[in-house]
Design an enzyme around this catalytic site. Structure first.
Site, PDB file in Angstrom:
ATOM      1  N   CYS A 106      56.551  30.162  10.705  1.00 44.95           N
ATOM      2  CA  CYS A 106      56.448  30.125  12.166  1.00 44.95           C
ATOM      3  C   CYS A 106      57.607  29.337  12.762  1.00 44.95           C
ATOM      4  O   CYS A 106      58.316  29.808  13.660  1.00 44.95           O
ATOM      5  CB  CYS A 106      55.116  29.512  12.592  1.00 44.95           C
ATOM      6  SG  CYS A 106      53.685  30.562  12.236  1.00 44.95           S
ATOM      7  N   GLU A 122      54.571  26.563  21.719  1.00 39.84           N
ATOM      8  CA  GLU A 122      55.492  25.662  21.021  1.00 39.84           C
ATOM      9  C   GLU A 122      56.769  25.470  21.837  1.00 39.84           C
ATOM     10  O   GLU A 122      57.408  26.433  22.243  1.00 39.84           O
ATOM     11  CB  GLU A 122      55.833  26.228  19.639  1.00 39.84           C
ATOM     12  CG  GLU A 122      54.636  26.402  18.718  1.00 39.84           C
ATOM     13  CD  GLU A 122      54.027  25.075  18.264  1.00 39.84           C
ATOM     14  OE1 GLU A 122      54.660  24.022  18.482  1.00 39.84           O
ATOM     15  OE2 GLU A 122      52.921  25.118  17.688  1.00 39.84           O
ATOM     16  N   HIS A 136      51.227  29.957  18.973  1.00 32.35           N
ATOM     17  CA  HIS A 136      50.305  29.878  17.849  1.00 32.35           C
ATOM     18  C   HIS A 136      48.900  30.277  18.311  1.00 32.35           C
ATOM     19  O   HIS A 136      48.449  29.857  19.386  1.00 32.35           O
ATOM     20  CB  HIS A 136      50.242  28.443  17.308  1.00 32.35           C
ATOM     21  CG  HIS A 136      51.080  28.229  16.091  1.00 32.35           C
ATOM     22  ND1 HIS A 136      51.996  27.197  15.972  1.00 32.35           N
ATOM     23  CD2 HIS A 136      51.142  28.917  14.910  1.00 32.35           C
ATOM     24  CE1 HIS A 136      52.579  27.255  14.787  1.00 32.35           C
ATOM     25  NE2 HIS A 136      52.079  28.286  14.127  1.00 32.35           N
TER      26      HIS A 136
END
Length: 209
Positions: free
Chosen positions: A149, A85, A168
């Site tokens: 998250c 991410e 992730h």
């Protein structure tokens, strides 16, 4: 002359919703078995899926360890790859946590910027670990999902001026084993640490402007 050791903190999440066994914590435990080499001291923590716990924990981890990098790992039921991410988002947190709570403000840090990017070049990391021998597909994303998250990522990025990362992982067996996920974390975090001299220079530049 003995080289100084790097300190890294890695977190995974505990159970929630449809994930009685959270693949992120299982993957972090596998990573702990493998280690990150003799020159890296690694600390791992399981994080409850609770907004307030995140707000309490993140500052304490930075005070306790002052790591070169704080890496968070979470599970995505939609993921089929290990996903890096790029950024965390401040607003849009309306989904209840394990205690049936969400922030009244629906944000991480009131008055904070809408989005904070990691100083780690996720595209470069993805290219570095794109090795068939890894046996795990790795991709890059700009949306960590507006749940715990994304929440922990933004909170950590804000605390560290970008010196955090988020990874992730898919649910266990969909398609990867715990061992495969652990090896992928080892390769990815190793690549991130290899880029730290460059990323630290980038962070210093950002802090001066």
């Amino acid at each position: 002359m003995e080289r100084s050791r790097s300190t890294v903190v890695v977190t995974g999440f505990g159970p929630f919703g449809g994930h009685p066994t959270n693949a992120s914590w299982v993957a972090v435990q596998e990573l702990q078995k493998l280690g990150l080499g003799d020159e890296v001291t690694m600390y791992v923590y399981e994080v409850p899926v609770e907004y307030q716990k995140v707000l309490d924990l993140i500052p304490s981890l930075w005070r306790r360890h002052n790591p070169e990098l704080l890496i968070h790992v979470g599970v995505s039921g939609m993921a089929t790859t290990v996903t890096l991410e790029k950024c965390g988002h401040n607003h849009g947190y309306k989904v209840l946590d394990n205690l049936c709570y969400c922030p009244d403000s629906h944000c991480c840090v009131q008055g904070g910027p809408d989005c904070i990017e990691s100083i780690v070049d996720m595209d470069a990391v993805c290219n570095t670990v794109a090795d068939p021998q890894l046996d795990v597909a790795v991709s890059v994303s700009k949306d960590a999902g507006r749940y715990l998250c994304d929440f922990i990522y933004y909170t950590s990025l804000h605390q560290s001026h970008g010196r955090s990362a988020f990874i992730h992982v898919p649910p266990l067996g969909k398609p990867y084993t715990a061992e495969q996920l652990g090896r992928s974390l080892q390769a990815i975090i190793g690549a991130m640490l290899g880029m730290l001299p460059h990323t630290n220079a980038k962070m210093n530049c950002l802090l001066q402007h």
